[in-house]
Design a protein around this motif. Structure first.
Motif, PDB file in Angstrom:
ATOM      1  N   ARG A   1      -5.192 -29.331 -17.279  1.00 33.73           N
ATOM      2  CA  ARG A   1      -6.268 -28.679 -18.005  1.00 33.73           C
ATOM      3  C   ARG A   1      -7.063 -27.688 -17.178  1.00 33.73           C
ATOM      4  O   ARG A   1      -7.718 -26.818 -17.724  1.00 33.73           O
ATOM      5  N   TYR A   2      -7.042 -27.790 -15.845  1.00 34.89           N
ATOM      6  CA  TYR A   2      -7.919 -26.956 -15.024  1.00 34.89           C
ATOM      7  C   TYR A   2      -7.133 -25.840 -14.337  1.00 34.89           C
ATOM      8  O   TYR A   2      -6.063 -26.064 -13.793  1.00 34.89           O
ATOM      9  N   SER A   3      -7.729 -24.671 -14.326  1.00 36.06           N
ATOM     10  CA  SER A   3      -7.125 -23.551 -13.596  1.00 36.06           C
ATOM     11  C   SER A   3      -7.349 -23.747 -12.098  1.00 36.06           C
ATOM     12  O   SER A   3      -8.171 -24.562 -11.683  1.00 36.06           O
TER      13      SER A   3
ATOM     14  N   GLY B   1      -8.841 -21.770 -10.145  1.00 35.62           N
ATOM     15  CA  GLY B   1     -10.225 -21.397  -9.847  1.00 35.62           C
ATOM     16  C   GLY B   1     -11.193 -22.538 -10.125  1.00 35.62           C
ATOM     17  O   GLY B   1     -12.107 -22.796  -9.339  1.00 35.62           O
ATOM     18  N   GLU B   2     -10.981 -23.228 -11.246  1.00 36.15           N
ATOM     19  CA  GLU B   2     -11.836 -24.369 -11.583  1.00 36.15           C
ATOM     20  C   GLU B   2     -11.670 -25.491 -10.557  1.00 36.15           C
ATOM     21  O   GLU B   2     -12.642 -26.115 -10.145  1.00 36.15           O
ATOM     22  N   VAL B   3     -10.428 -25.714 -10.123  1.00 36.86           N
ATOM     23  CA  VAL B   3     -10.177 -26.771  -9.145  1.00 36.86           C
ATOM     24  C   VAL B   3     -10.773 -26.388  -7.792  1.00 36.86           C
ATOM     25  O   VAL B   3     -11.343 -27.228  -7.099  1.00 36.86           O
TER      26      VAL B   3
ATOM     27  N   GLU C   1     -13.385 -24.576  -7.311  1.00 34.34           N
ATOM     28  CA  GLU C   1     -14.836 -24.771  -7.432  1.00 34.34           C
ATOM     29  C   GLU C   1     -15.202 -26.257  -7.402  1.00 34.34           C
ATOM     30  O   GLU C   1     -16.129 -26.664  -6.699  1.00 34.34           O
ATOM     31  N   ARG C   2     -14.475 -27.084  -8.122  1.00 39.67           N
ATOM     32  CA  ARG C   2     -14.773 -28.519  -8.175  1.00 39.67           C
ATOM     33  C   ARG C   2     -14.512 -29.221  -6.853  1.00 39.67           C
ATOM     34  O   ARG C   2     -15.232 -30.127  -6.474  1.00 39.67           O
ATOM     35  N   SER C   3     -13.447 -28.816  -6.154  1.00 35.34           N
ATOM     36  CA  SER C   3     -13.037 -29.520  -4.936  1.00 35.34           C
ATOM     37  C   SER C   3     -13.673 -28.971  -3.666  1.00 35.34           C
ATOM     38  O   SER C   3     -13.697 -29.644  -2.642  1.00 35.34           O
TER      39      SER C   3
ATOM     40  N   ARG D   1      -8.555 -21.378  -3.052  1.00 36.31           N
ATOM     41  CA  ARG D   1      -7.321 -21.233  -3.820  1.00 36.31           C
ATOM     42  C   ARG D   1      -6.114 -21.199  -2.880  1.00 36.31           C
ATOM     43  O   ARG D   1      -5.080 -21.787  -3.191  1.00 36.31           O
TER      44      ARG D   1
ATOM     45  N   ARG E   1      -1.889 -25.363 -13.600  1.00 34.15           N
ATOM     46  CA  ARG E   1      -2.856 -26.140 -14.363  1.00 34.15           C
ATOM     47  C   ARG E   1      -2.920 -27.527 -13.739  1.00 34.15           C
ATOM     48  O   ARG E   1      -1.909 -28.207 -13.606  1.00 34.15           O
TER      49      ARG E   1
ATOM     50  N   ASP F   1      -6.861 -34.244 -14.097  1.00 31.05           N
ATOM     51  CA  ASP F   1      -7.876 -35.097 -13.468  1.00 31.05           C
ATOM     52  C   ASP F   1      -7.255 -35.895 -12.319  1.00 31.05           C
ATOM     53  O   ASP F   1      -7.883 -36.098 -11.290  1.00 31.05           O
TER      54      ASP F   1
END
Length: 154
Positions: A20-22, A24-26, A28-30, A34, A58, A61
């Motif tokens: 579900r996560y791009s 970029g999102e990962v 930012e979260r981690s 990249r 992608r 969780d």
């Protein structure tokens, strides 16, 4: 086991594994870049990373949970090669539990050694701070006396 509970557990596992996560999102979260995420995938530290219909990575969780563990292992000072070995053991299945246990026991021992060393360093810093504050009654820590002669201001 209760069939409804089994179905709920399987549904939760599917939810955790759904890409579900791009990237970029990962990132930012981690807190990882990249490039680091791509490198982790390239060297085999990450398992298979899903792709969307356009070919973009992608993450699920479960991937985020794995990255949280890897980040903690890096903080312990575990070499990347050992983390890759751990990832290989995980992918090999439950029969590798003894090897994984041994890795974590060794890493824990190494971390405790580092903590003890850092505690000695804090004791030296506290001593020097006390001296510079004019509190000469503070006893010099053993971690400092091992390297200095009496009366030397280091």
């Amino acid at each position: 086991m209760d069939p409804d509970a089994t179905a709920r557990a399987e549904g939760a596992d599917e939810q955790r594994e759904r890409p579900r996560y791009s990237i970029g999102e990962v990132a930012e979260r981690s807190g990882l870049s990249r490039d680091t995420l791509r490198w982790y995938e390239k060297i085999g530290l990450m398992g298979y990373i899903g792709r969307d219909h356009t070919g973009n990575r992608r993450f699920s969780d479960r991937d985020l949970e794995w990255l949280a563990l890897i980040t903690r292992l890096r903080l312990t000072g575990m070499p990347v090669a050992d983390m890759i070995r751990y990832a290989e053991l995980v992918r090999a299945g439950e029969q590798t539990f003894p090897q994984r246990l041994a890795m974590f026991q060794q890493t824990r021992s190494d971390v405790l050694d580092k903590i003890a060393e850092l505690q000695q360093t804090v004791a030296v810093l506290d001593y020097k701070i006390a001296l510079y504050q004019g509190r000469s009654e503070v006893e010099q820590p053993a971690a400092l006396t091992a390297y200095t002669s009496e009366g030397t201001d280091v």
